[in-house]
Write a protein that holds these residues in place. Structure first.
Motif, PDB file in Angstrom:
ATOM      1  N   GLY A 188       0.801  -1.217   0.000  1.00  0.00           N
ATOM      2  CA  GLY A 188       0.000   0.000   0.000  1.00  0.00           C
ATOM      3  C   GLY A 188       0.835   1.269   0.000  1.00  0.00           C
ATOM      4  N   ASP A 189       2.141   1.139  -0.229  1.00  0.00           N
ATOM      5  CA  ASP A 189       3.024   2.298  -0.220  1.00  0.00           C
ATOM      6  C   ASP A 189       2.993   3.042  -1.558  1.00  0.00           C
ATOM      7  OD1 ASP A 189       3.712   1.703   2.353  1.00  0.00           O
ATOM      8  OD2 ASP A 189       5.607   0.729   1.851  1.00  0.00           O
ATOM      9  N   VAL A 190       3.405   4.307  -1.521  1.00  0.00           N
ATOM     10  CA  VAL A 190       3.405   5.171  -2.698  1.00  0.00           C
ATOM     11  C   VAL A 190       4.693   4.968  -3.480  1.00  0.00           C
ATOM     12  CG1 VAL A 190       3.373   7.568  -3.487  1.00  0.00           C
ATOM     13  CG2 VAL A 190       1.959   6.869  -1.540  1.00  0.00           C
ATOM     14  N   LEU A 191       4.595   5.001  -4.811  1.00  0.00           N
ATOM     15  CA  LEU A 191       5.759   4.838  -5.678  1.00  0.00           C
ATOM     16  C   LEU A 191       6.358   6.192  -6.070  1.00  0.00           C
ATOM     17  CD1 LEU A 191       4.655   2.055  -8.189  1.00  0.00           C
ATOM     18  CD2 LEU A 191       6.489   1.890  -6.510  1.00  0.00           C
ATOM     19  N   CYS A 192       7.693   6.209  -6.183  1.00  0.00           N
ATOM     20  CA  CYS A 192       8.398   7.395  -6.655  1.00  0.00           C
ATOM     21  C   CYS A 192       9.510   6.945  -7.582  1.00  0.00           C
ATOM     22  CB  CYS A 192       8.970   8.180  -5.477  1.00  0.00           C
ATOM     23  SG  CYS A 192       9.996   9.594  -5.963  1.00  0.00           S
ATOM     24  N   ASP A 193       9.576   7.503  -8.792  1.00  0.00           N
ATOM     25  CA  ASP A 193      10.564   7.148  -9.789  1.00  0.00           C
ATOM     26  C   ASP A 193      11.799   8.041  -9.642  1.00  0.00           C
ATOM     27  OD1 ASP A 193      12.059   6.525 -12.029  1.00  0.00           O
ATOM     28  OD2 ASP A 193      10.379   6.621 -13.420  1.00  0.00           O
ATOM     29  N   ILE A 194      12.959   7.435  -9.348  1.00  0.00           N
ATOM     30  CA  ILE A 194      14.189   8.201  -9.190  1.00  0.00           C
ATOM     31  C   ILE A 194      14.525   8.957 -10.470  1.00  0.00           C
ATOM     32  CG2 ILE A 194      16.699   7.989  -8.933  1.00  0.00           C
ATOM     33  CD1 ILE A 194      16.263   5.852  -6.867  1.00  0.00           C
ATOM     34  N   ALA A 195      14.317   8.330 -11.624  1.00  0.00           N
ATOM     35  CA  ALA A 195      14.629   8.981 -12.896  1.00  0.00           C
ATOM     36  C   ALA A 195      13.852  10.283 -13.047  1.00  0.00           C
ATOM     37  CB  ALA A 195      14.331   8.042 -14.052  1.00  0.00           C
ATOM     38  N   ASP A 196      12.582  10.270 -12.698  1.00  0.00           N
ATOM     39  CA  ASP A 196      11.773  11.490 -12.779  1.00  0.00           C
ATOM     40  C   ASP A 196      12.307  12.558 -11.833  1.00  0.00           C
ATOM     41  OD1 ASP A 196      10.126  10.383 -14.674  1.00  0.00           O
ATOM     42  OD2 ASP A 196       8.544   9.823 -13.265  1.00  0.00           O
ATOM     43  N   SER A 197      12.676  12.136 -10.623  1.00  0.00           N
ATOM     44  CA  SER A 197      13.193  13.088  -9.642  1.00  0.00           C
ATOM     45  C   SER A 197      14.483  13.734 -10.119  1.00  0.00           C
ATOM     46  CB  SER A 197      13.433  12.386  -8.298  1.00  0.00           C
ATOM     47  OG  SER A 197      12.214  11.939  -7.729  1.00  0.00           O
ATOM     48  N   LEU A 198      15.383  12.935 -10.702  1.00  0.00           N
ATOM     49  CA  LEU A 198      16.654  13.467 -11.179  1.00  0.00           C
ATOM     50  C   LEU A 198      16.450  14.419 -12.353  1.00  0.00           C
ATOM     51  CD1 LEU A 198      18.898  10.268 -10.976  1.00  0.00           C
ATOM     52  CD2 LEU A 198      18.878  12.208  -9.411  1.00  0.00           C
ATOM     53  N   LYS A 199      15.544  14.060 -13.268  1.00  0.00           N
ATOM     54  CA  LYS A 199      15.292  14.907 -14.427  1.00  0.00           C
ATOM     55  C   LYS A 199      14.676  16.247 -14.016  1.00  0.00           C
ATOM     56  CE  LYS A 199      14.694  11.129 -17.745  1.00  0.00           C
ATOM     57  NZ  LYS A 199      13.743  10.383 -18.603  1.00  0.00           N
ATOM     58  N   GLU A 200      13.857  16.216 -12.970  1.00  0.00           N
ATOM     59  CA  GLU A 200      13.179  17.426 -12.511  1.00  0.00           C
ATOM     60  C   GLU A 200      13.987  18.178 -11.467  1.00  0.00           C
ATOM     61  OE1 GLU A 200       9.380  16.109 -11.185  1.00  0.00           O
ATOM     62  OE2 GLU A 200       8.840  15.216 -13.117  1.00  0.00           O
ATOM     63  N   GLY A 201      15.108  17.603 -11.042  1.00  0.00           N
ATOM     64  CA  GLY A 201      15.972  18.256 -10.079  1.00  0.00           C
ATOM     65  C   GLY A 201      15.357  18.403  -8.702  1.00  0.00           C
ATOM     66  N   ARG A 202      14.601  17.419  -8.313  1.00  0.00           N
ATOM     67  CA  ARG A 202      13.936  17.482  -6.997  1.00  0.00           C
ATOM     68  C   ARG A 202      14.063  16.145  -6.288  1.00  0.00           C
ATOM     69  NH1 ARG A 202       9.591  14.331  -7.325  1.00  0.00           N
ATOM     70  NH2 ARG A 202       8.636  13.947  -9.368  1.00  0.00           N
ATOM     71  N   LEU A 203      13.897  16.185  -4.981  1.00  0.00           N
ATOM     72  CA  LEU A 203      13.877  14.980  -4.173  1.00  0.00           C
ATOM     73  C   LEU A 203      12.472  14.804  -3.614  1.00  0.00           C
ATOM     74  CD1 LEU A 203      17.221  15.329  -2.169  1.00  0.00           C
ATOM     75  CD2 LEU A 203      16.767  13.812  -4.093  1.00  0.00           C
ATOM     76  N   PRO A 204      12.029  13.558  -3.435  1.00  0.00           N
ATOM     77  CA  PRO A 204      10.691  13.347  -2.874  1.00  0.00           C
ATOM     78  C   PRO A 204      10.622  13.830  -1.431  1.00  0.00           C
ATOM     79  CG  PRO A 204      11.909  11.281  -2.945  1.00  0.00           C
ATOM     80  CD  PRO A 204      12.727  12.288  -3.699  1.00  0.00           C
ATOM     81  N   VAL A 205       9.491  14.352  -1.069  1.00  0.00           N
ATOM     82  CA  VAL A 205       9.269  14.821   0.295  1.00  0.00           C
ATOM     83  C   VAL A 205       8.475  13.757   1.039  1.00  0.00           C
ATOM     84  CG1 VAL A 205       8.251  16.605   1.738  1.00  0.00           C
ATOM     85  CG2 VAL A 205       9.301  17.221  -0.449  1.00  0.00           C
ATOM     86  N   LEU A 206       9.074  13.205   2.058  1.00  0.00           N
ATOM     87  CA  LEU A 206       8.390  12.171   2.825  1.00  0.00           C
ATOM     88  C   LEU A 206       7.546  12.814   3.921  1.00  0.00           C
ATOM     89  CD1 LEU A 206      10.742  10.574   1.443  1.00  0.00           C
ATOM     90  CD2 LEU A 206      10.681   9.054   3.418  1.00  0.00           C
ATOM     91  N   PRO A 207       6.302  12.374   4.077  1.00  0.00           N
ATOM     92  CA  PRO A 207       5.463  12.896   5.170  1.00  0.00           C
ATOM     93  C   PRO A 207       6.126  12.661   6.528  1.00  0.00           C
ATOM     94  CG  PRO A 207       4.166  11.600   3.621  1.00  0.00           C
ATOM     95  CD  PRO A 207       5.600  11.388   3.248  1.00  0.00           C
ATOM     96  N   ASP A 208       5.819  13.504   7.480  1.00  0.00           N
ATOM     97  CA  ASP A 208       6.435  13.395   8.809  1.00  0.00           C
ATOM     98  C   ASP A 208       6.149  12.062   9.484  1.00  0.00           C
ATOM     99  OD1 ASP A 208       7.437  15.938   8.506  1.00  0.00           O
ATOM    100  OD2 ASP A 208       5.744  16.908   9.525  1.00  0.00           O
ATOM    101  N   ASP A 209       5.031  11.450   9.129  1.00  0.00           N
ATOM    102  CA  ASP A 209       4.655  10.190   9.785  1.00  0.00           C
ATOM    103  C   ASP A 209       5.140   8.950   9.007  1.00  0.00           C
ATOM    104  OD1 ASP A 209       3.006  10.526   7.626  1.00  0.00           O
ATOM    105  OD2 ASP A 209       1.151   9.939   8.663  1.00  0.00           O
ATOM    106  N   THR A 210       6.074   9.146   8.065  1.00  0.00           N
ATOM    107  CA  THR A 210       6.589   8.022   7.284  1.00  0.00           C
ATOM    108  C   THR A 210       7.262   7.007   8.204  1.00  0.00           C
ATOM    109  OG1 THR A 210       6.951   9.393   5.327  1.00  0.00           O
ATOM    110  CG2 THR A 210       8.167   7.316   5.444  1.00  0.00           C
ATOM    111  N   GLU A 211       6.857   5.747   8.085  1.00  0.00           N
ATOM    112  CA  GLU A 211       7.410   4.693   8.926  1.00  0.00           C
ATOM    113  C   GLU A 211       8.461   3.864   8.206  1.00  0.00           C
ATOM    114  OE1 GLU A 211       4.287   2.300  10.453  1.00  0.00           O
ATOM    115  OE2 GLU A 211       3.395   3.901  11.659  1.00  0.00           O
ATOM    116  N   ARG A 212       8.361   3.771   6.883  1.00  0.00           N
ATOM    117  CA  ARG A 212       9.301   2.941   6.139  1.00  0.00           C
ATOM    118  C   ARG A 212       9.560   3.547   4.767  1.00  0.00           C
ATOM    119  NH1 ARG A 212       4.494  -0.685   6.454  1.00  0.00           N
ATOM    120  NH2 ARG A 212       3.344  -0.453   4.508  1.00  0.00           N
ATOM    121  N   ALA A 213      10.752   3.278   4.267  1.00  0.00           N
ATOM    122  CA  ALA A 213      11.135   3.743   2.934  1.00  0.00           C
ATOM    123  C   ALA A 213      11.879   2.614   2.243  1.00  0.00           C
ATOM    124  CB  ALA A 213      12.012   4.982   3.024  1.00  0.00           C
TER     125      ALA A 213
END
Length: 246
Positions: free
Chosen positions: A23-48
């Protein structure tokens, strides 16, 4: 959150399966690198979770670059799942020395590096995918329970592969001079679009590779006309499509 890096689709598929199971959310590293941003994890994130392929027995350079910049609270349970054609060497152990992990797994998937090897026979490719499909629910269950597990198949001579062969291979073999484009190229631009590290641009309708190429072979396998070759050895080899084995 599950963060993944994928070129030919193996790691993307593994990440998607795990996301569906956890049930976790997906994030594509390639998209993040191309857009020059890092994903923002919610404060209550328990696992990555981090899912990526093994390239010559180590972690791909874009993944290393991403992880060195990513900030995670100490309380977050961190795990990694690497995909590999056969074994991971000491790649995951080496990564964990500067990016601590609570758990790690390796998952065998079909071989895709045709400049040096043959594709797996269809029967073997299907077998690997089926074994992965069977194993992933057990990995997801361990993730949900935040278990400290280390199930990485390192294979024979793992230290030699990761610490000696890998840097030599990267220095002397990973380059762009051997890429060729046949006359069957239709200038569709898919190679440029599919490159996860933006190392391809079209010049007069033909792909040109930059030094940022990591030899993931997304361009070669994704070409609809099989027009992209690497040296003389790939012309008679097949092209990999994960969808053929699902």
């Amino acid at each position: 959150m599950i963060v993944y890096f994928s070129a030919t689709g193996n790691s993307r598929w593994v990440a998607q399966q795990l996301a569906a199971l956890t049930g976790d959310v997906l994030c594509d590293i390639a998209d993040s690198l191309k857009e020059g941003r890092l994903p923002v994890l919610p404060d209550d994130t328990e696992r990555a979770g981090f899912v990526f392929p093994i390239h010559s027995w180590y972690v791909p350079a874009p993944v290393l670059d991403f992880l060195t910049k990513l900030e995670l609270p100490a309380s977050v349970y961190r795990y990694a799942v690497c995909t590999c054609g056969d074994d991971a060497g000491k790649g995951m152990s080496r990564l964990a020395k500067h990016f601590p992990l609570d758990a790690a797994w390796s998952v065998q998937m079909p071989n895709t590096y045709v400049p040096m090897f043959q594709l797996d026979a269809p029967e073997l490719a299907r077998e690997k995918v089926q074994e992965a499909r069977t194993r992933l629910p057990h990995i997801a269950e361990a993730v949900r329970k935040k278990e400290h597990v280390w199930e990485v198949y390192e294979g024979g001579c793992p230290w030699l592969k990761t610490y000696v062969v890998q840097p030599l291979f990267t220095h002397y073999y990973v380059g762009t001079k051997a890429f060729r484009v046949d006359d069957t190229c239709i200038s569709c631009g898919l190679c440029e679009k599919n490159c996860p590290v933006s190392a391809i641009r079209l010049v007069e309708g033909r792909p040109v590779w930059s030094k940022g190429c990591i030899h993931c072979m997304a361009c070669l396998h994704g070409c609809p006309e099989k027009a992209i070759q690497y040296g003389k050895g790939t012309r008679k080899k097949g092209r990999y499509r994960l969808e053929d084995y699902l």
